[in-house]
Design an enzyme around this catalytic site. Structure first.
Site, mmCIF file in Angstrom:
data_model
loop_
_atom_site.group_PDB
_atom_site.id
_atom_site.type_symbol
_atom_site.label_atom_id
_atom_site.label_comp_id
_atom_site.label_asym_id
_atom_site.label_seq_id
_atom_site.Cartn_x
_atom_site.Cartn_y
_atom_site.Cartn_z
ATOM 1 N N ASP A 90 -20.053 -30.115 -4.177
ATOM 2 C CA ASP A 90 -20.790 -29.662 -5.365
ATOM 3 C C ASP A 90 -22.111 -30.433 -5.489
ATOM 4 O OD1 ASP A 90 -19.839 -27.512 -6.732
ATOM 5 O OD2 ASP A 90 -18.522 -28.632 -8.076
ATOM 6 N N LYS B 143 -13.837 -18.637 -6.462
ATOM 7 C CA LYS B 143 -14.184 -19.514 -5.338
ATOM 8 C C LYS B 143 -13.142 -19.392 -4.223
ATOM 9 C CE LYS B 143 -16.756 -22.604 -8.357
ATOM 10 N NZ LYS B 143 -16.813 -23.840 -9.151
ATOM 11 N N GLN C 211 -13.504 -29.030 -10.699
ATOM 12 C CA GLN C 211 -14.027 -27.995 -11.590
ATOM 13 C C GLN C 211 -14.327 -28.591 -12.964
ATOM 14 O OE1 GLN C 211 -14.698 -24.664 -10.737
ATOM 15 N NE2 GLN C 211 -15.640 -24.618 -12.754
#
Ligand code: NAD
Length: 305
Positions: A122, A55, A99
């Site tokens: 997200d 990422k 994450q």
């Protein structure tokens, strides 16, 4: 290989990164600061570290600033919450992600619910998910957004089609099913996917009976179960579009790492009869990462400029 067209997520993601780079260049040229993404990593799960590094690399490629904010695996939930609140009020950060998975002593929903929805790139906060369900402007979770974009760029329509989604997770299966059944006006204006939606969706999961016969009626199958070879050729109607979300490590003595990555689809036997199919790796994975970049720029454009 005869049969299925390969839906090349790696190539499409690279094209989108070029477009995003131009967008970030234009922001820079206008004298404004560039978008900035925060990536919270708790602990040292090697797979998570790989995802985070990928990422960060993707951000660098398009000119998005990215910061990794790492915490030890034994961080207290309350301390992590305090850090999340700090990121919520940090005006230099346009969006951030936590994450997953988190260590067991931390409740995922507690942490995700604490993220300001405007920074939730997200798309996993209850608020963003609820807004997506209701068709309000929202940030859409990265994997479903990436799959929608992939279908759009290959001009695979979903309207009126029967789509079977295998898997009911909060990050893939559920939001994917919602997006597919939505009226198309709900699409983000920035997406070429404006014509997507309007599908008839069946959601299958581990308790579904006779998965095979349900799948055989599908025009499009999206598999996100985490089971190698779950979808076999006998389960696929000839010409169907197959989207393989799964990422599974299987032993491979011929690989220097001792394992290889495979999806949930028996690719070798399904590809010849499918109309179109995503490979693993190189299909949904790169689209997921590029969607995170799109979400970050969306958050920047909507709230920071
Ligand atoms: P999960 O692991 O939280 O849940 C799996 C889902 O699959 C469950 O809803 C379960 O009911 C269903 N399932 C499991 N076995 C099944 C079976 N035999 N028949 C029918 N349904 C079954 O799901 P997740 O987090 O969405 O992850 C799914 C897979 O996708 C994993 O391999 C994960 O690594 C991968 N993934 C890939 C990306 C990407 O970018 N490519 C993104 C997210 C997840």
């Amino acid at each position: 290989m005869n049969g299925g067209m390969i839906l090349d997520g790696k190539k499409i993601a690279a094209e989108i990164r070029m477009e995003l780079r131009a967008e970030v260049e234009a922001i820079k040229a206008s004298g404004q600061r560039v978008p900035k993404l925060g990536i919270v990593l708790v602990g040292n799960n090697p797979a998570s570290e790989t995802y985070v590094n990928n990422k960060m690399k993707a951000c660098a490629e398009v000119g998005i600033e990215a910061v990794k904010i790492a915490y030890s695996p034994d961080i207290a939930e309350q301390t992590l919450l305090t850090q999340i609140n700090r990121l919520n009020s940090d005006e230099t950060i346009d969006g951030f992600i936590v994450q997953l998975p988190l260590p067991e002593h931390i409740t995922e929903t507690t942490i995700l619910s604490a993220i300001d929805r405007r920074k939730d790139v997200d798309g996993l906060t209850p608020e963003n998910v609820g807004r997506t369900v209701q068709g309000l402007p929202s940030i859409i979770s990265a994997t479903p957004r990436g799959i929608r974009e992939l279908l759009a760029r290959y001009q695979i329509p979903t309207a009126g089609k029967h789509v079977v989604v295998i898997g009911r997770s909060n990050i893939v299966g559920k939001p994917m099913a919602i997006l597919l059944m939505q009226r198309p006006y709900l699409s983000l204006p920035s997406m070429s996917a404006a014509s997507l939606g309007d599908a008839t969706v069946t959601i299958c999961h581990s308790k579904t009976q006779d998965l095979a016969s349900i799948c055989r009626t599908a025009d499009i199958i999206i598999v996100a179960a985490g089971c190698p070879n779950l979808l076999t050729a006998e389960m696929v109607k000839p010409g169907a579009t197959i989207i393989d979300v799964g990422i599974n490590r299987v032993e491979d003595p011929n690989s220097p790492r001792g394992y290889k990555l495979v999806g949930d689809v028996d690719f070798e036997h399904v590809a010849p009869i499918a109309g179109a199919i995503t490979p693993v790796p190189g299909g949904v994975g790169p689209m997921t990462i590029v969607s995170l970049l799109q979400n970050t720029i969306q958050a920047y454009n909507e709230h920071s400029r």
